[in-house]
Design a protein around this motif. Structure first.
Motif, short mmCIF file in Angstrom:
data_model
loop_
_atom_site.label_atom_id
_atom_site.label_comp_id
_atom_site.label_asym_id
_atom_site.label_seq_id
_atom_site.Cartn_x
_atom_site.Cartn_y
_atom_site.Cartn_z
N VAL A 126 0.39 33.93 -9.29
CA VAL A 126 0.36 32.49 -9.57
C VAL A 126 1.20 31.78 -8.51
N ASN A 127 0.60 30.83 -7.83
CA ASN A 127 1.33 29.92 -6.93
C ASN A 127 1.53 28.59 -7.65
N LEU A 128 2.77 28.16 -7.75
CA LEU A 128 3.10 26.87 -8.35
C LEU A 128 3.79 26.03 -7.29
N MET A 129 3.12 24.96 -6.87
CA MET A 129 3.69 24.05 -5.88
C MET A 129 3.95 22.72 -6.56
N VAL A 130 5.21 22.35 -6.66
CA VAL A 130 5.61 21.12 -7.34
C VAL A 130 5.81 20.04 -6.28
N ALA A 131 4.91 19.06 -6.27
CA ALA A 131 4.93 18.04 -5.22
C ALA A 131 6.09 17.08 -5.38
N GLY A 132 6.41 16.69 -6.64
CA GLY A 132 7.48 15.74 -6.85
C GLY A 132 7.30 14.48 -6.01
N LYS A 133 8.33 14.11 -5.24
CA LYS A 133 8.28 12.86 -4.49
C LYS A 133 7.38 12.95 -3.26
#
Length: 308
Positions: free
Chosen positions: A111-118
């Motif tokens: 699982v790749n989780l990329m949190v973009a946020g700002k």
């Protein structure tokens, strides 16, 4: 990644059917297939009748596709804000790069989780070792809307090897809890609100009870299901009611993904941007057009222009 850019005039083209008299299935979503240079992408969310399920605002099934030697996935750098992408492959490999400096091949079961946020920029390509031979790709990519308190957090990238995700059997049905908690186990994958993502393999005739969640849906990646008298065909998504004890039964051997969780409230979406604020999307579009987003480390030369 959005292998096919989400544009306002085509964001909600899928066909939706409301099953008559079914207390389990509220809506059936049948995807529109798109060929992206020989690569089939099926989009289930968003639709006109259902913009999201819990925090999930976007759901693509990539493939199954077979590439000749020299061909493959080649998604140029592009931006995201106020969301998290979740990538999970059944077959094949994708090479992830981003503006944080992450360089990570994702393989089946991870699982790749990329949190973009700002704000984050990333690309998805393939290693030369992969593209030099005939190869296949098949998998899911989903986007999560971040809760308002986390929308402008610093971006972060997480990679979870498949061996770290809990596997259990319930009534002889193999289950993996990808995100959240279900069937008495919890995934190590980071969540920012109540989130559900479960994969299961059912043989014909086997059944599974759907975990409780504020909102939930099931996608049939392979095979066919029935629930409450409604047939759920291959490549369709069934949005489920909140009735307790909903059961899914495989009428053919099936591979399914159950998603759901807490609805974070209204979200606006345009191209690769998702936010609780329209003005934030306008700002992101302006920033990308001016190329003030951070560059992908090691992939700085190319980018996808803002669609006009």
């Amino acid at each position: 990644m959005s292998t096919h850019a989400l544009k306002p005039d085509e964001a909600f083209e899928q066909d939706c059917i409301k099953p008559a008299g079914c207390k389990a299935v509220e809506l059936l979503i049948e995807p529109r297939d798109r060929d992206i240079g020989g690569f089939s992408v099926r989009r289930l969310l968003p639709t006109r009748q259902r913009r999201m399920v819990g925090p999930w605002v976007f759901f693509d099934h990539m493939g199954p596709a077979e590439f000749a030697a020299g061909d493959g996935i080649n998604v140029l750098p592009h931006p995201h804000i106020n969301l998290a992408t979740v990538t999970y492959l059944f077959e094949g490999e994708i090479l992830h790069r981003d503006s944080l400096g992450s360089l990570q091949p994702i393989r089946p079961g991870d699982v790749n989780l990329m949190v973009a946020g700002k704000g984050i920029t990333h690309s998805e390509r393939e290693r030369p070792e992969v593209t030099q031979r005939v190869h296949r790709l098949n998998g899911l990519q989903l986007w999560l809307a971040l809760p308002e308190a986390a929308e402008e957090m610093d971006p972060v990238f997480y990679h979870y090897p498949g061996a770290d995700l809990p596997r259990i059997e319930v009534d002889d049905v193999p289950i993996r809890v990808m995100m959240g908690s279900a069937f008495g186990v919890s995934s190590p994958v980071k969540v920012y609100a109540d989130t559900l993502y479960v994969e299961a393999h059912l043989r014909a005739g086997q059944s599974i009870k759907v975990p409780d969640a504020e909102e939930r849906a099931v996608y049939v990646a392979e095979g066919e299901l029935t629930s409450g008298g409604t047939s759920i065909p291959e490549y369709a998504m069934a949005v489920l009611s909140n009735a307790p004890g909903i059961k899914l039964t495989a009428t053919r051997d099936a591979r399914i993904a159950i998603i759901g969780g807490q609805n974070p409230g209204t979200r606006y979406m345009e191209w690769n941007f998702v936010s609780s604020r329209r003005e934030r999307i306008r700002q992101a579009k302006s920033d990308w057009k001016a190329q003030v987003f951070p560059k992908v480390v090691g992939d700085e030369k190319e980018f996808i222009p803002l669609p006009e």
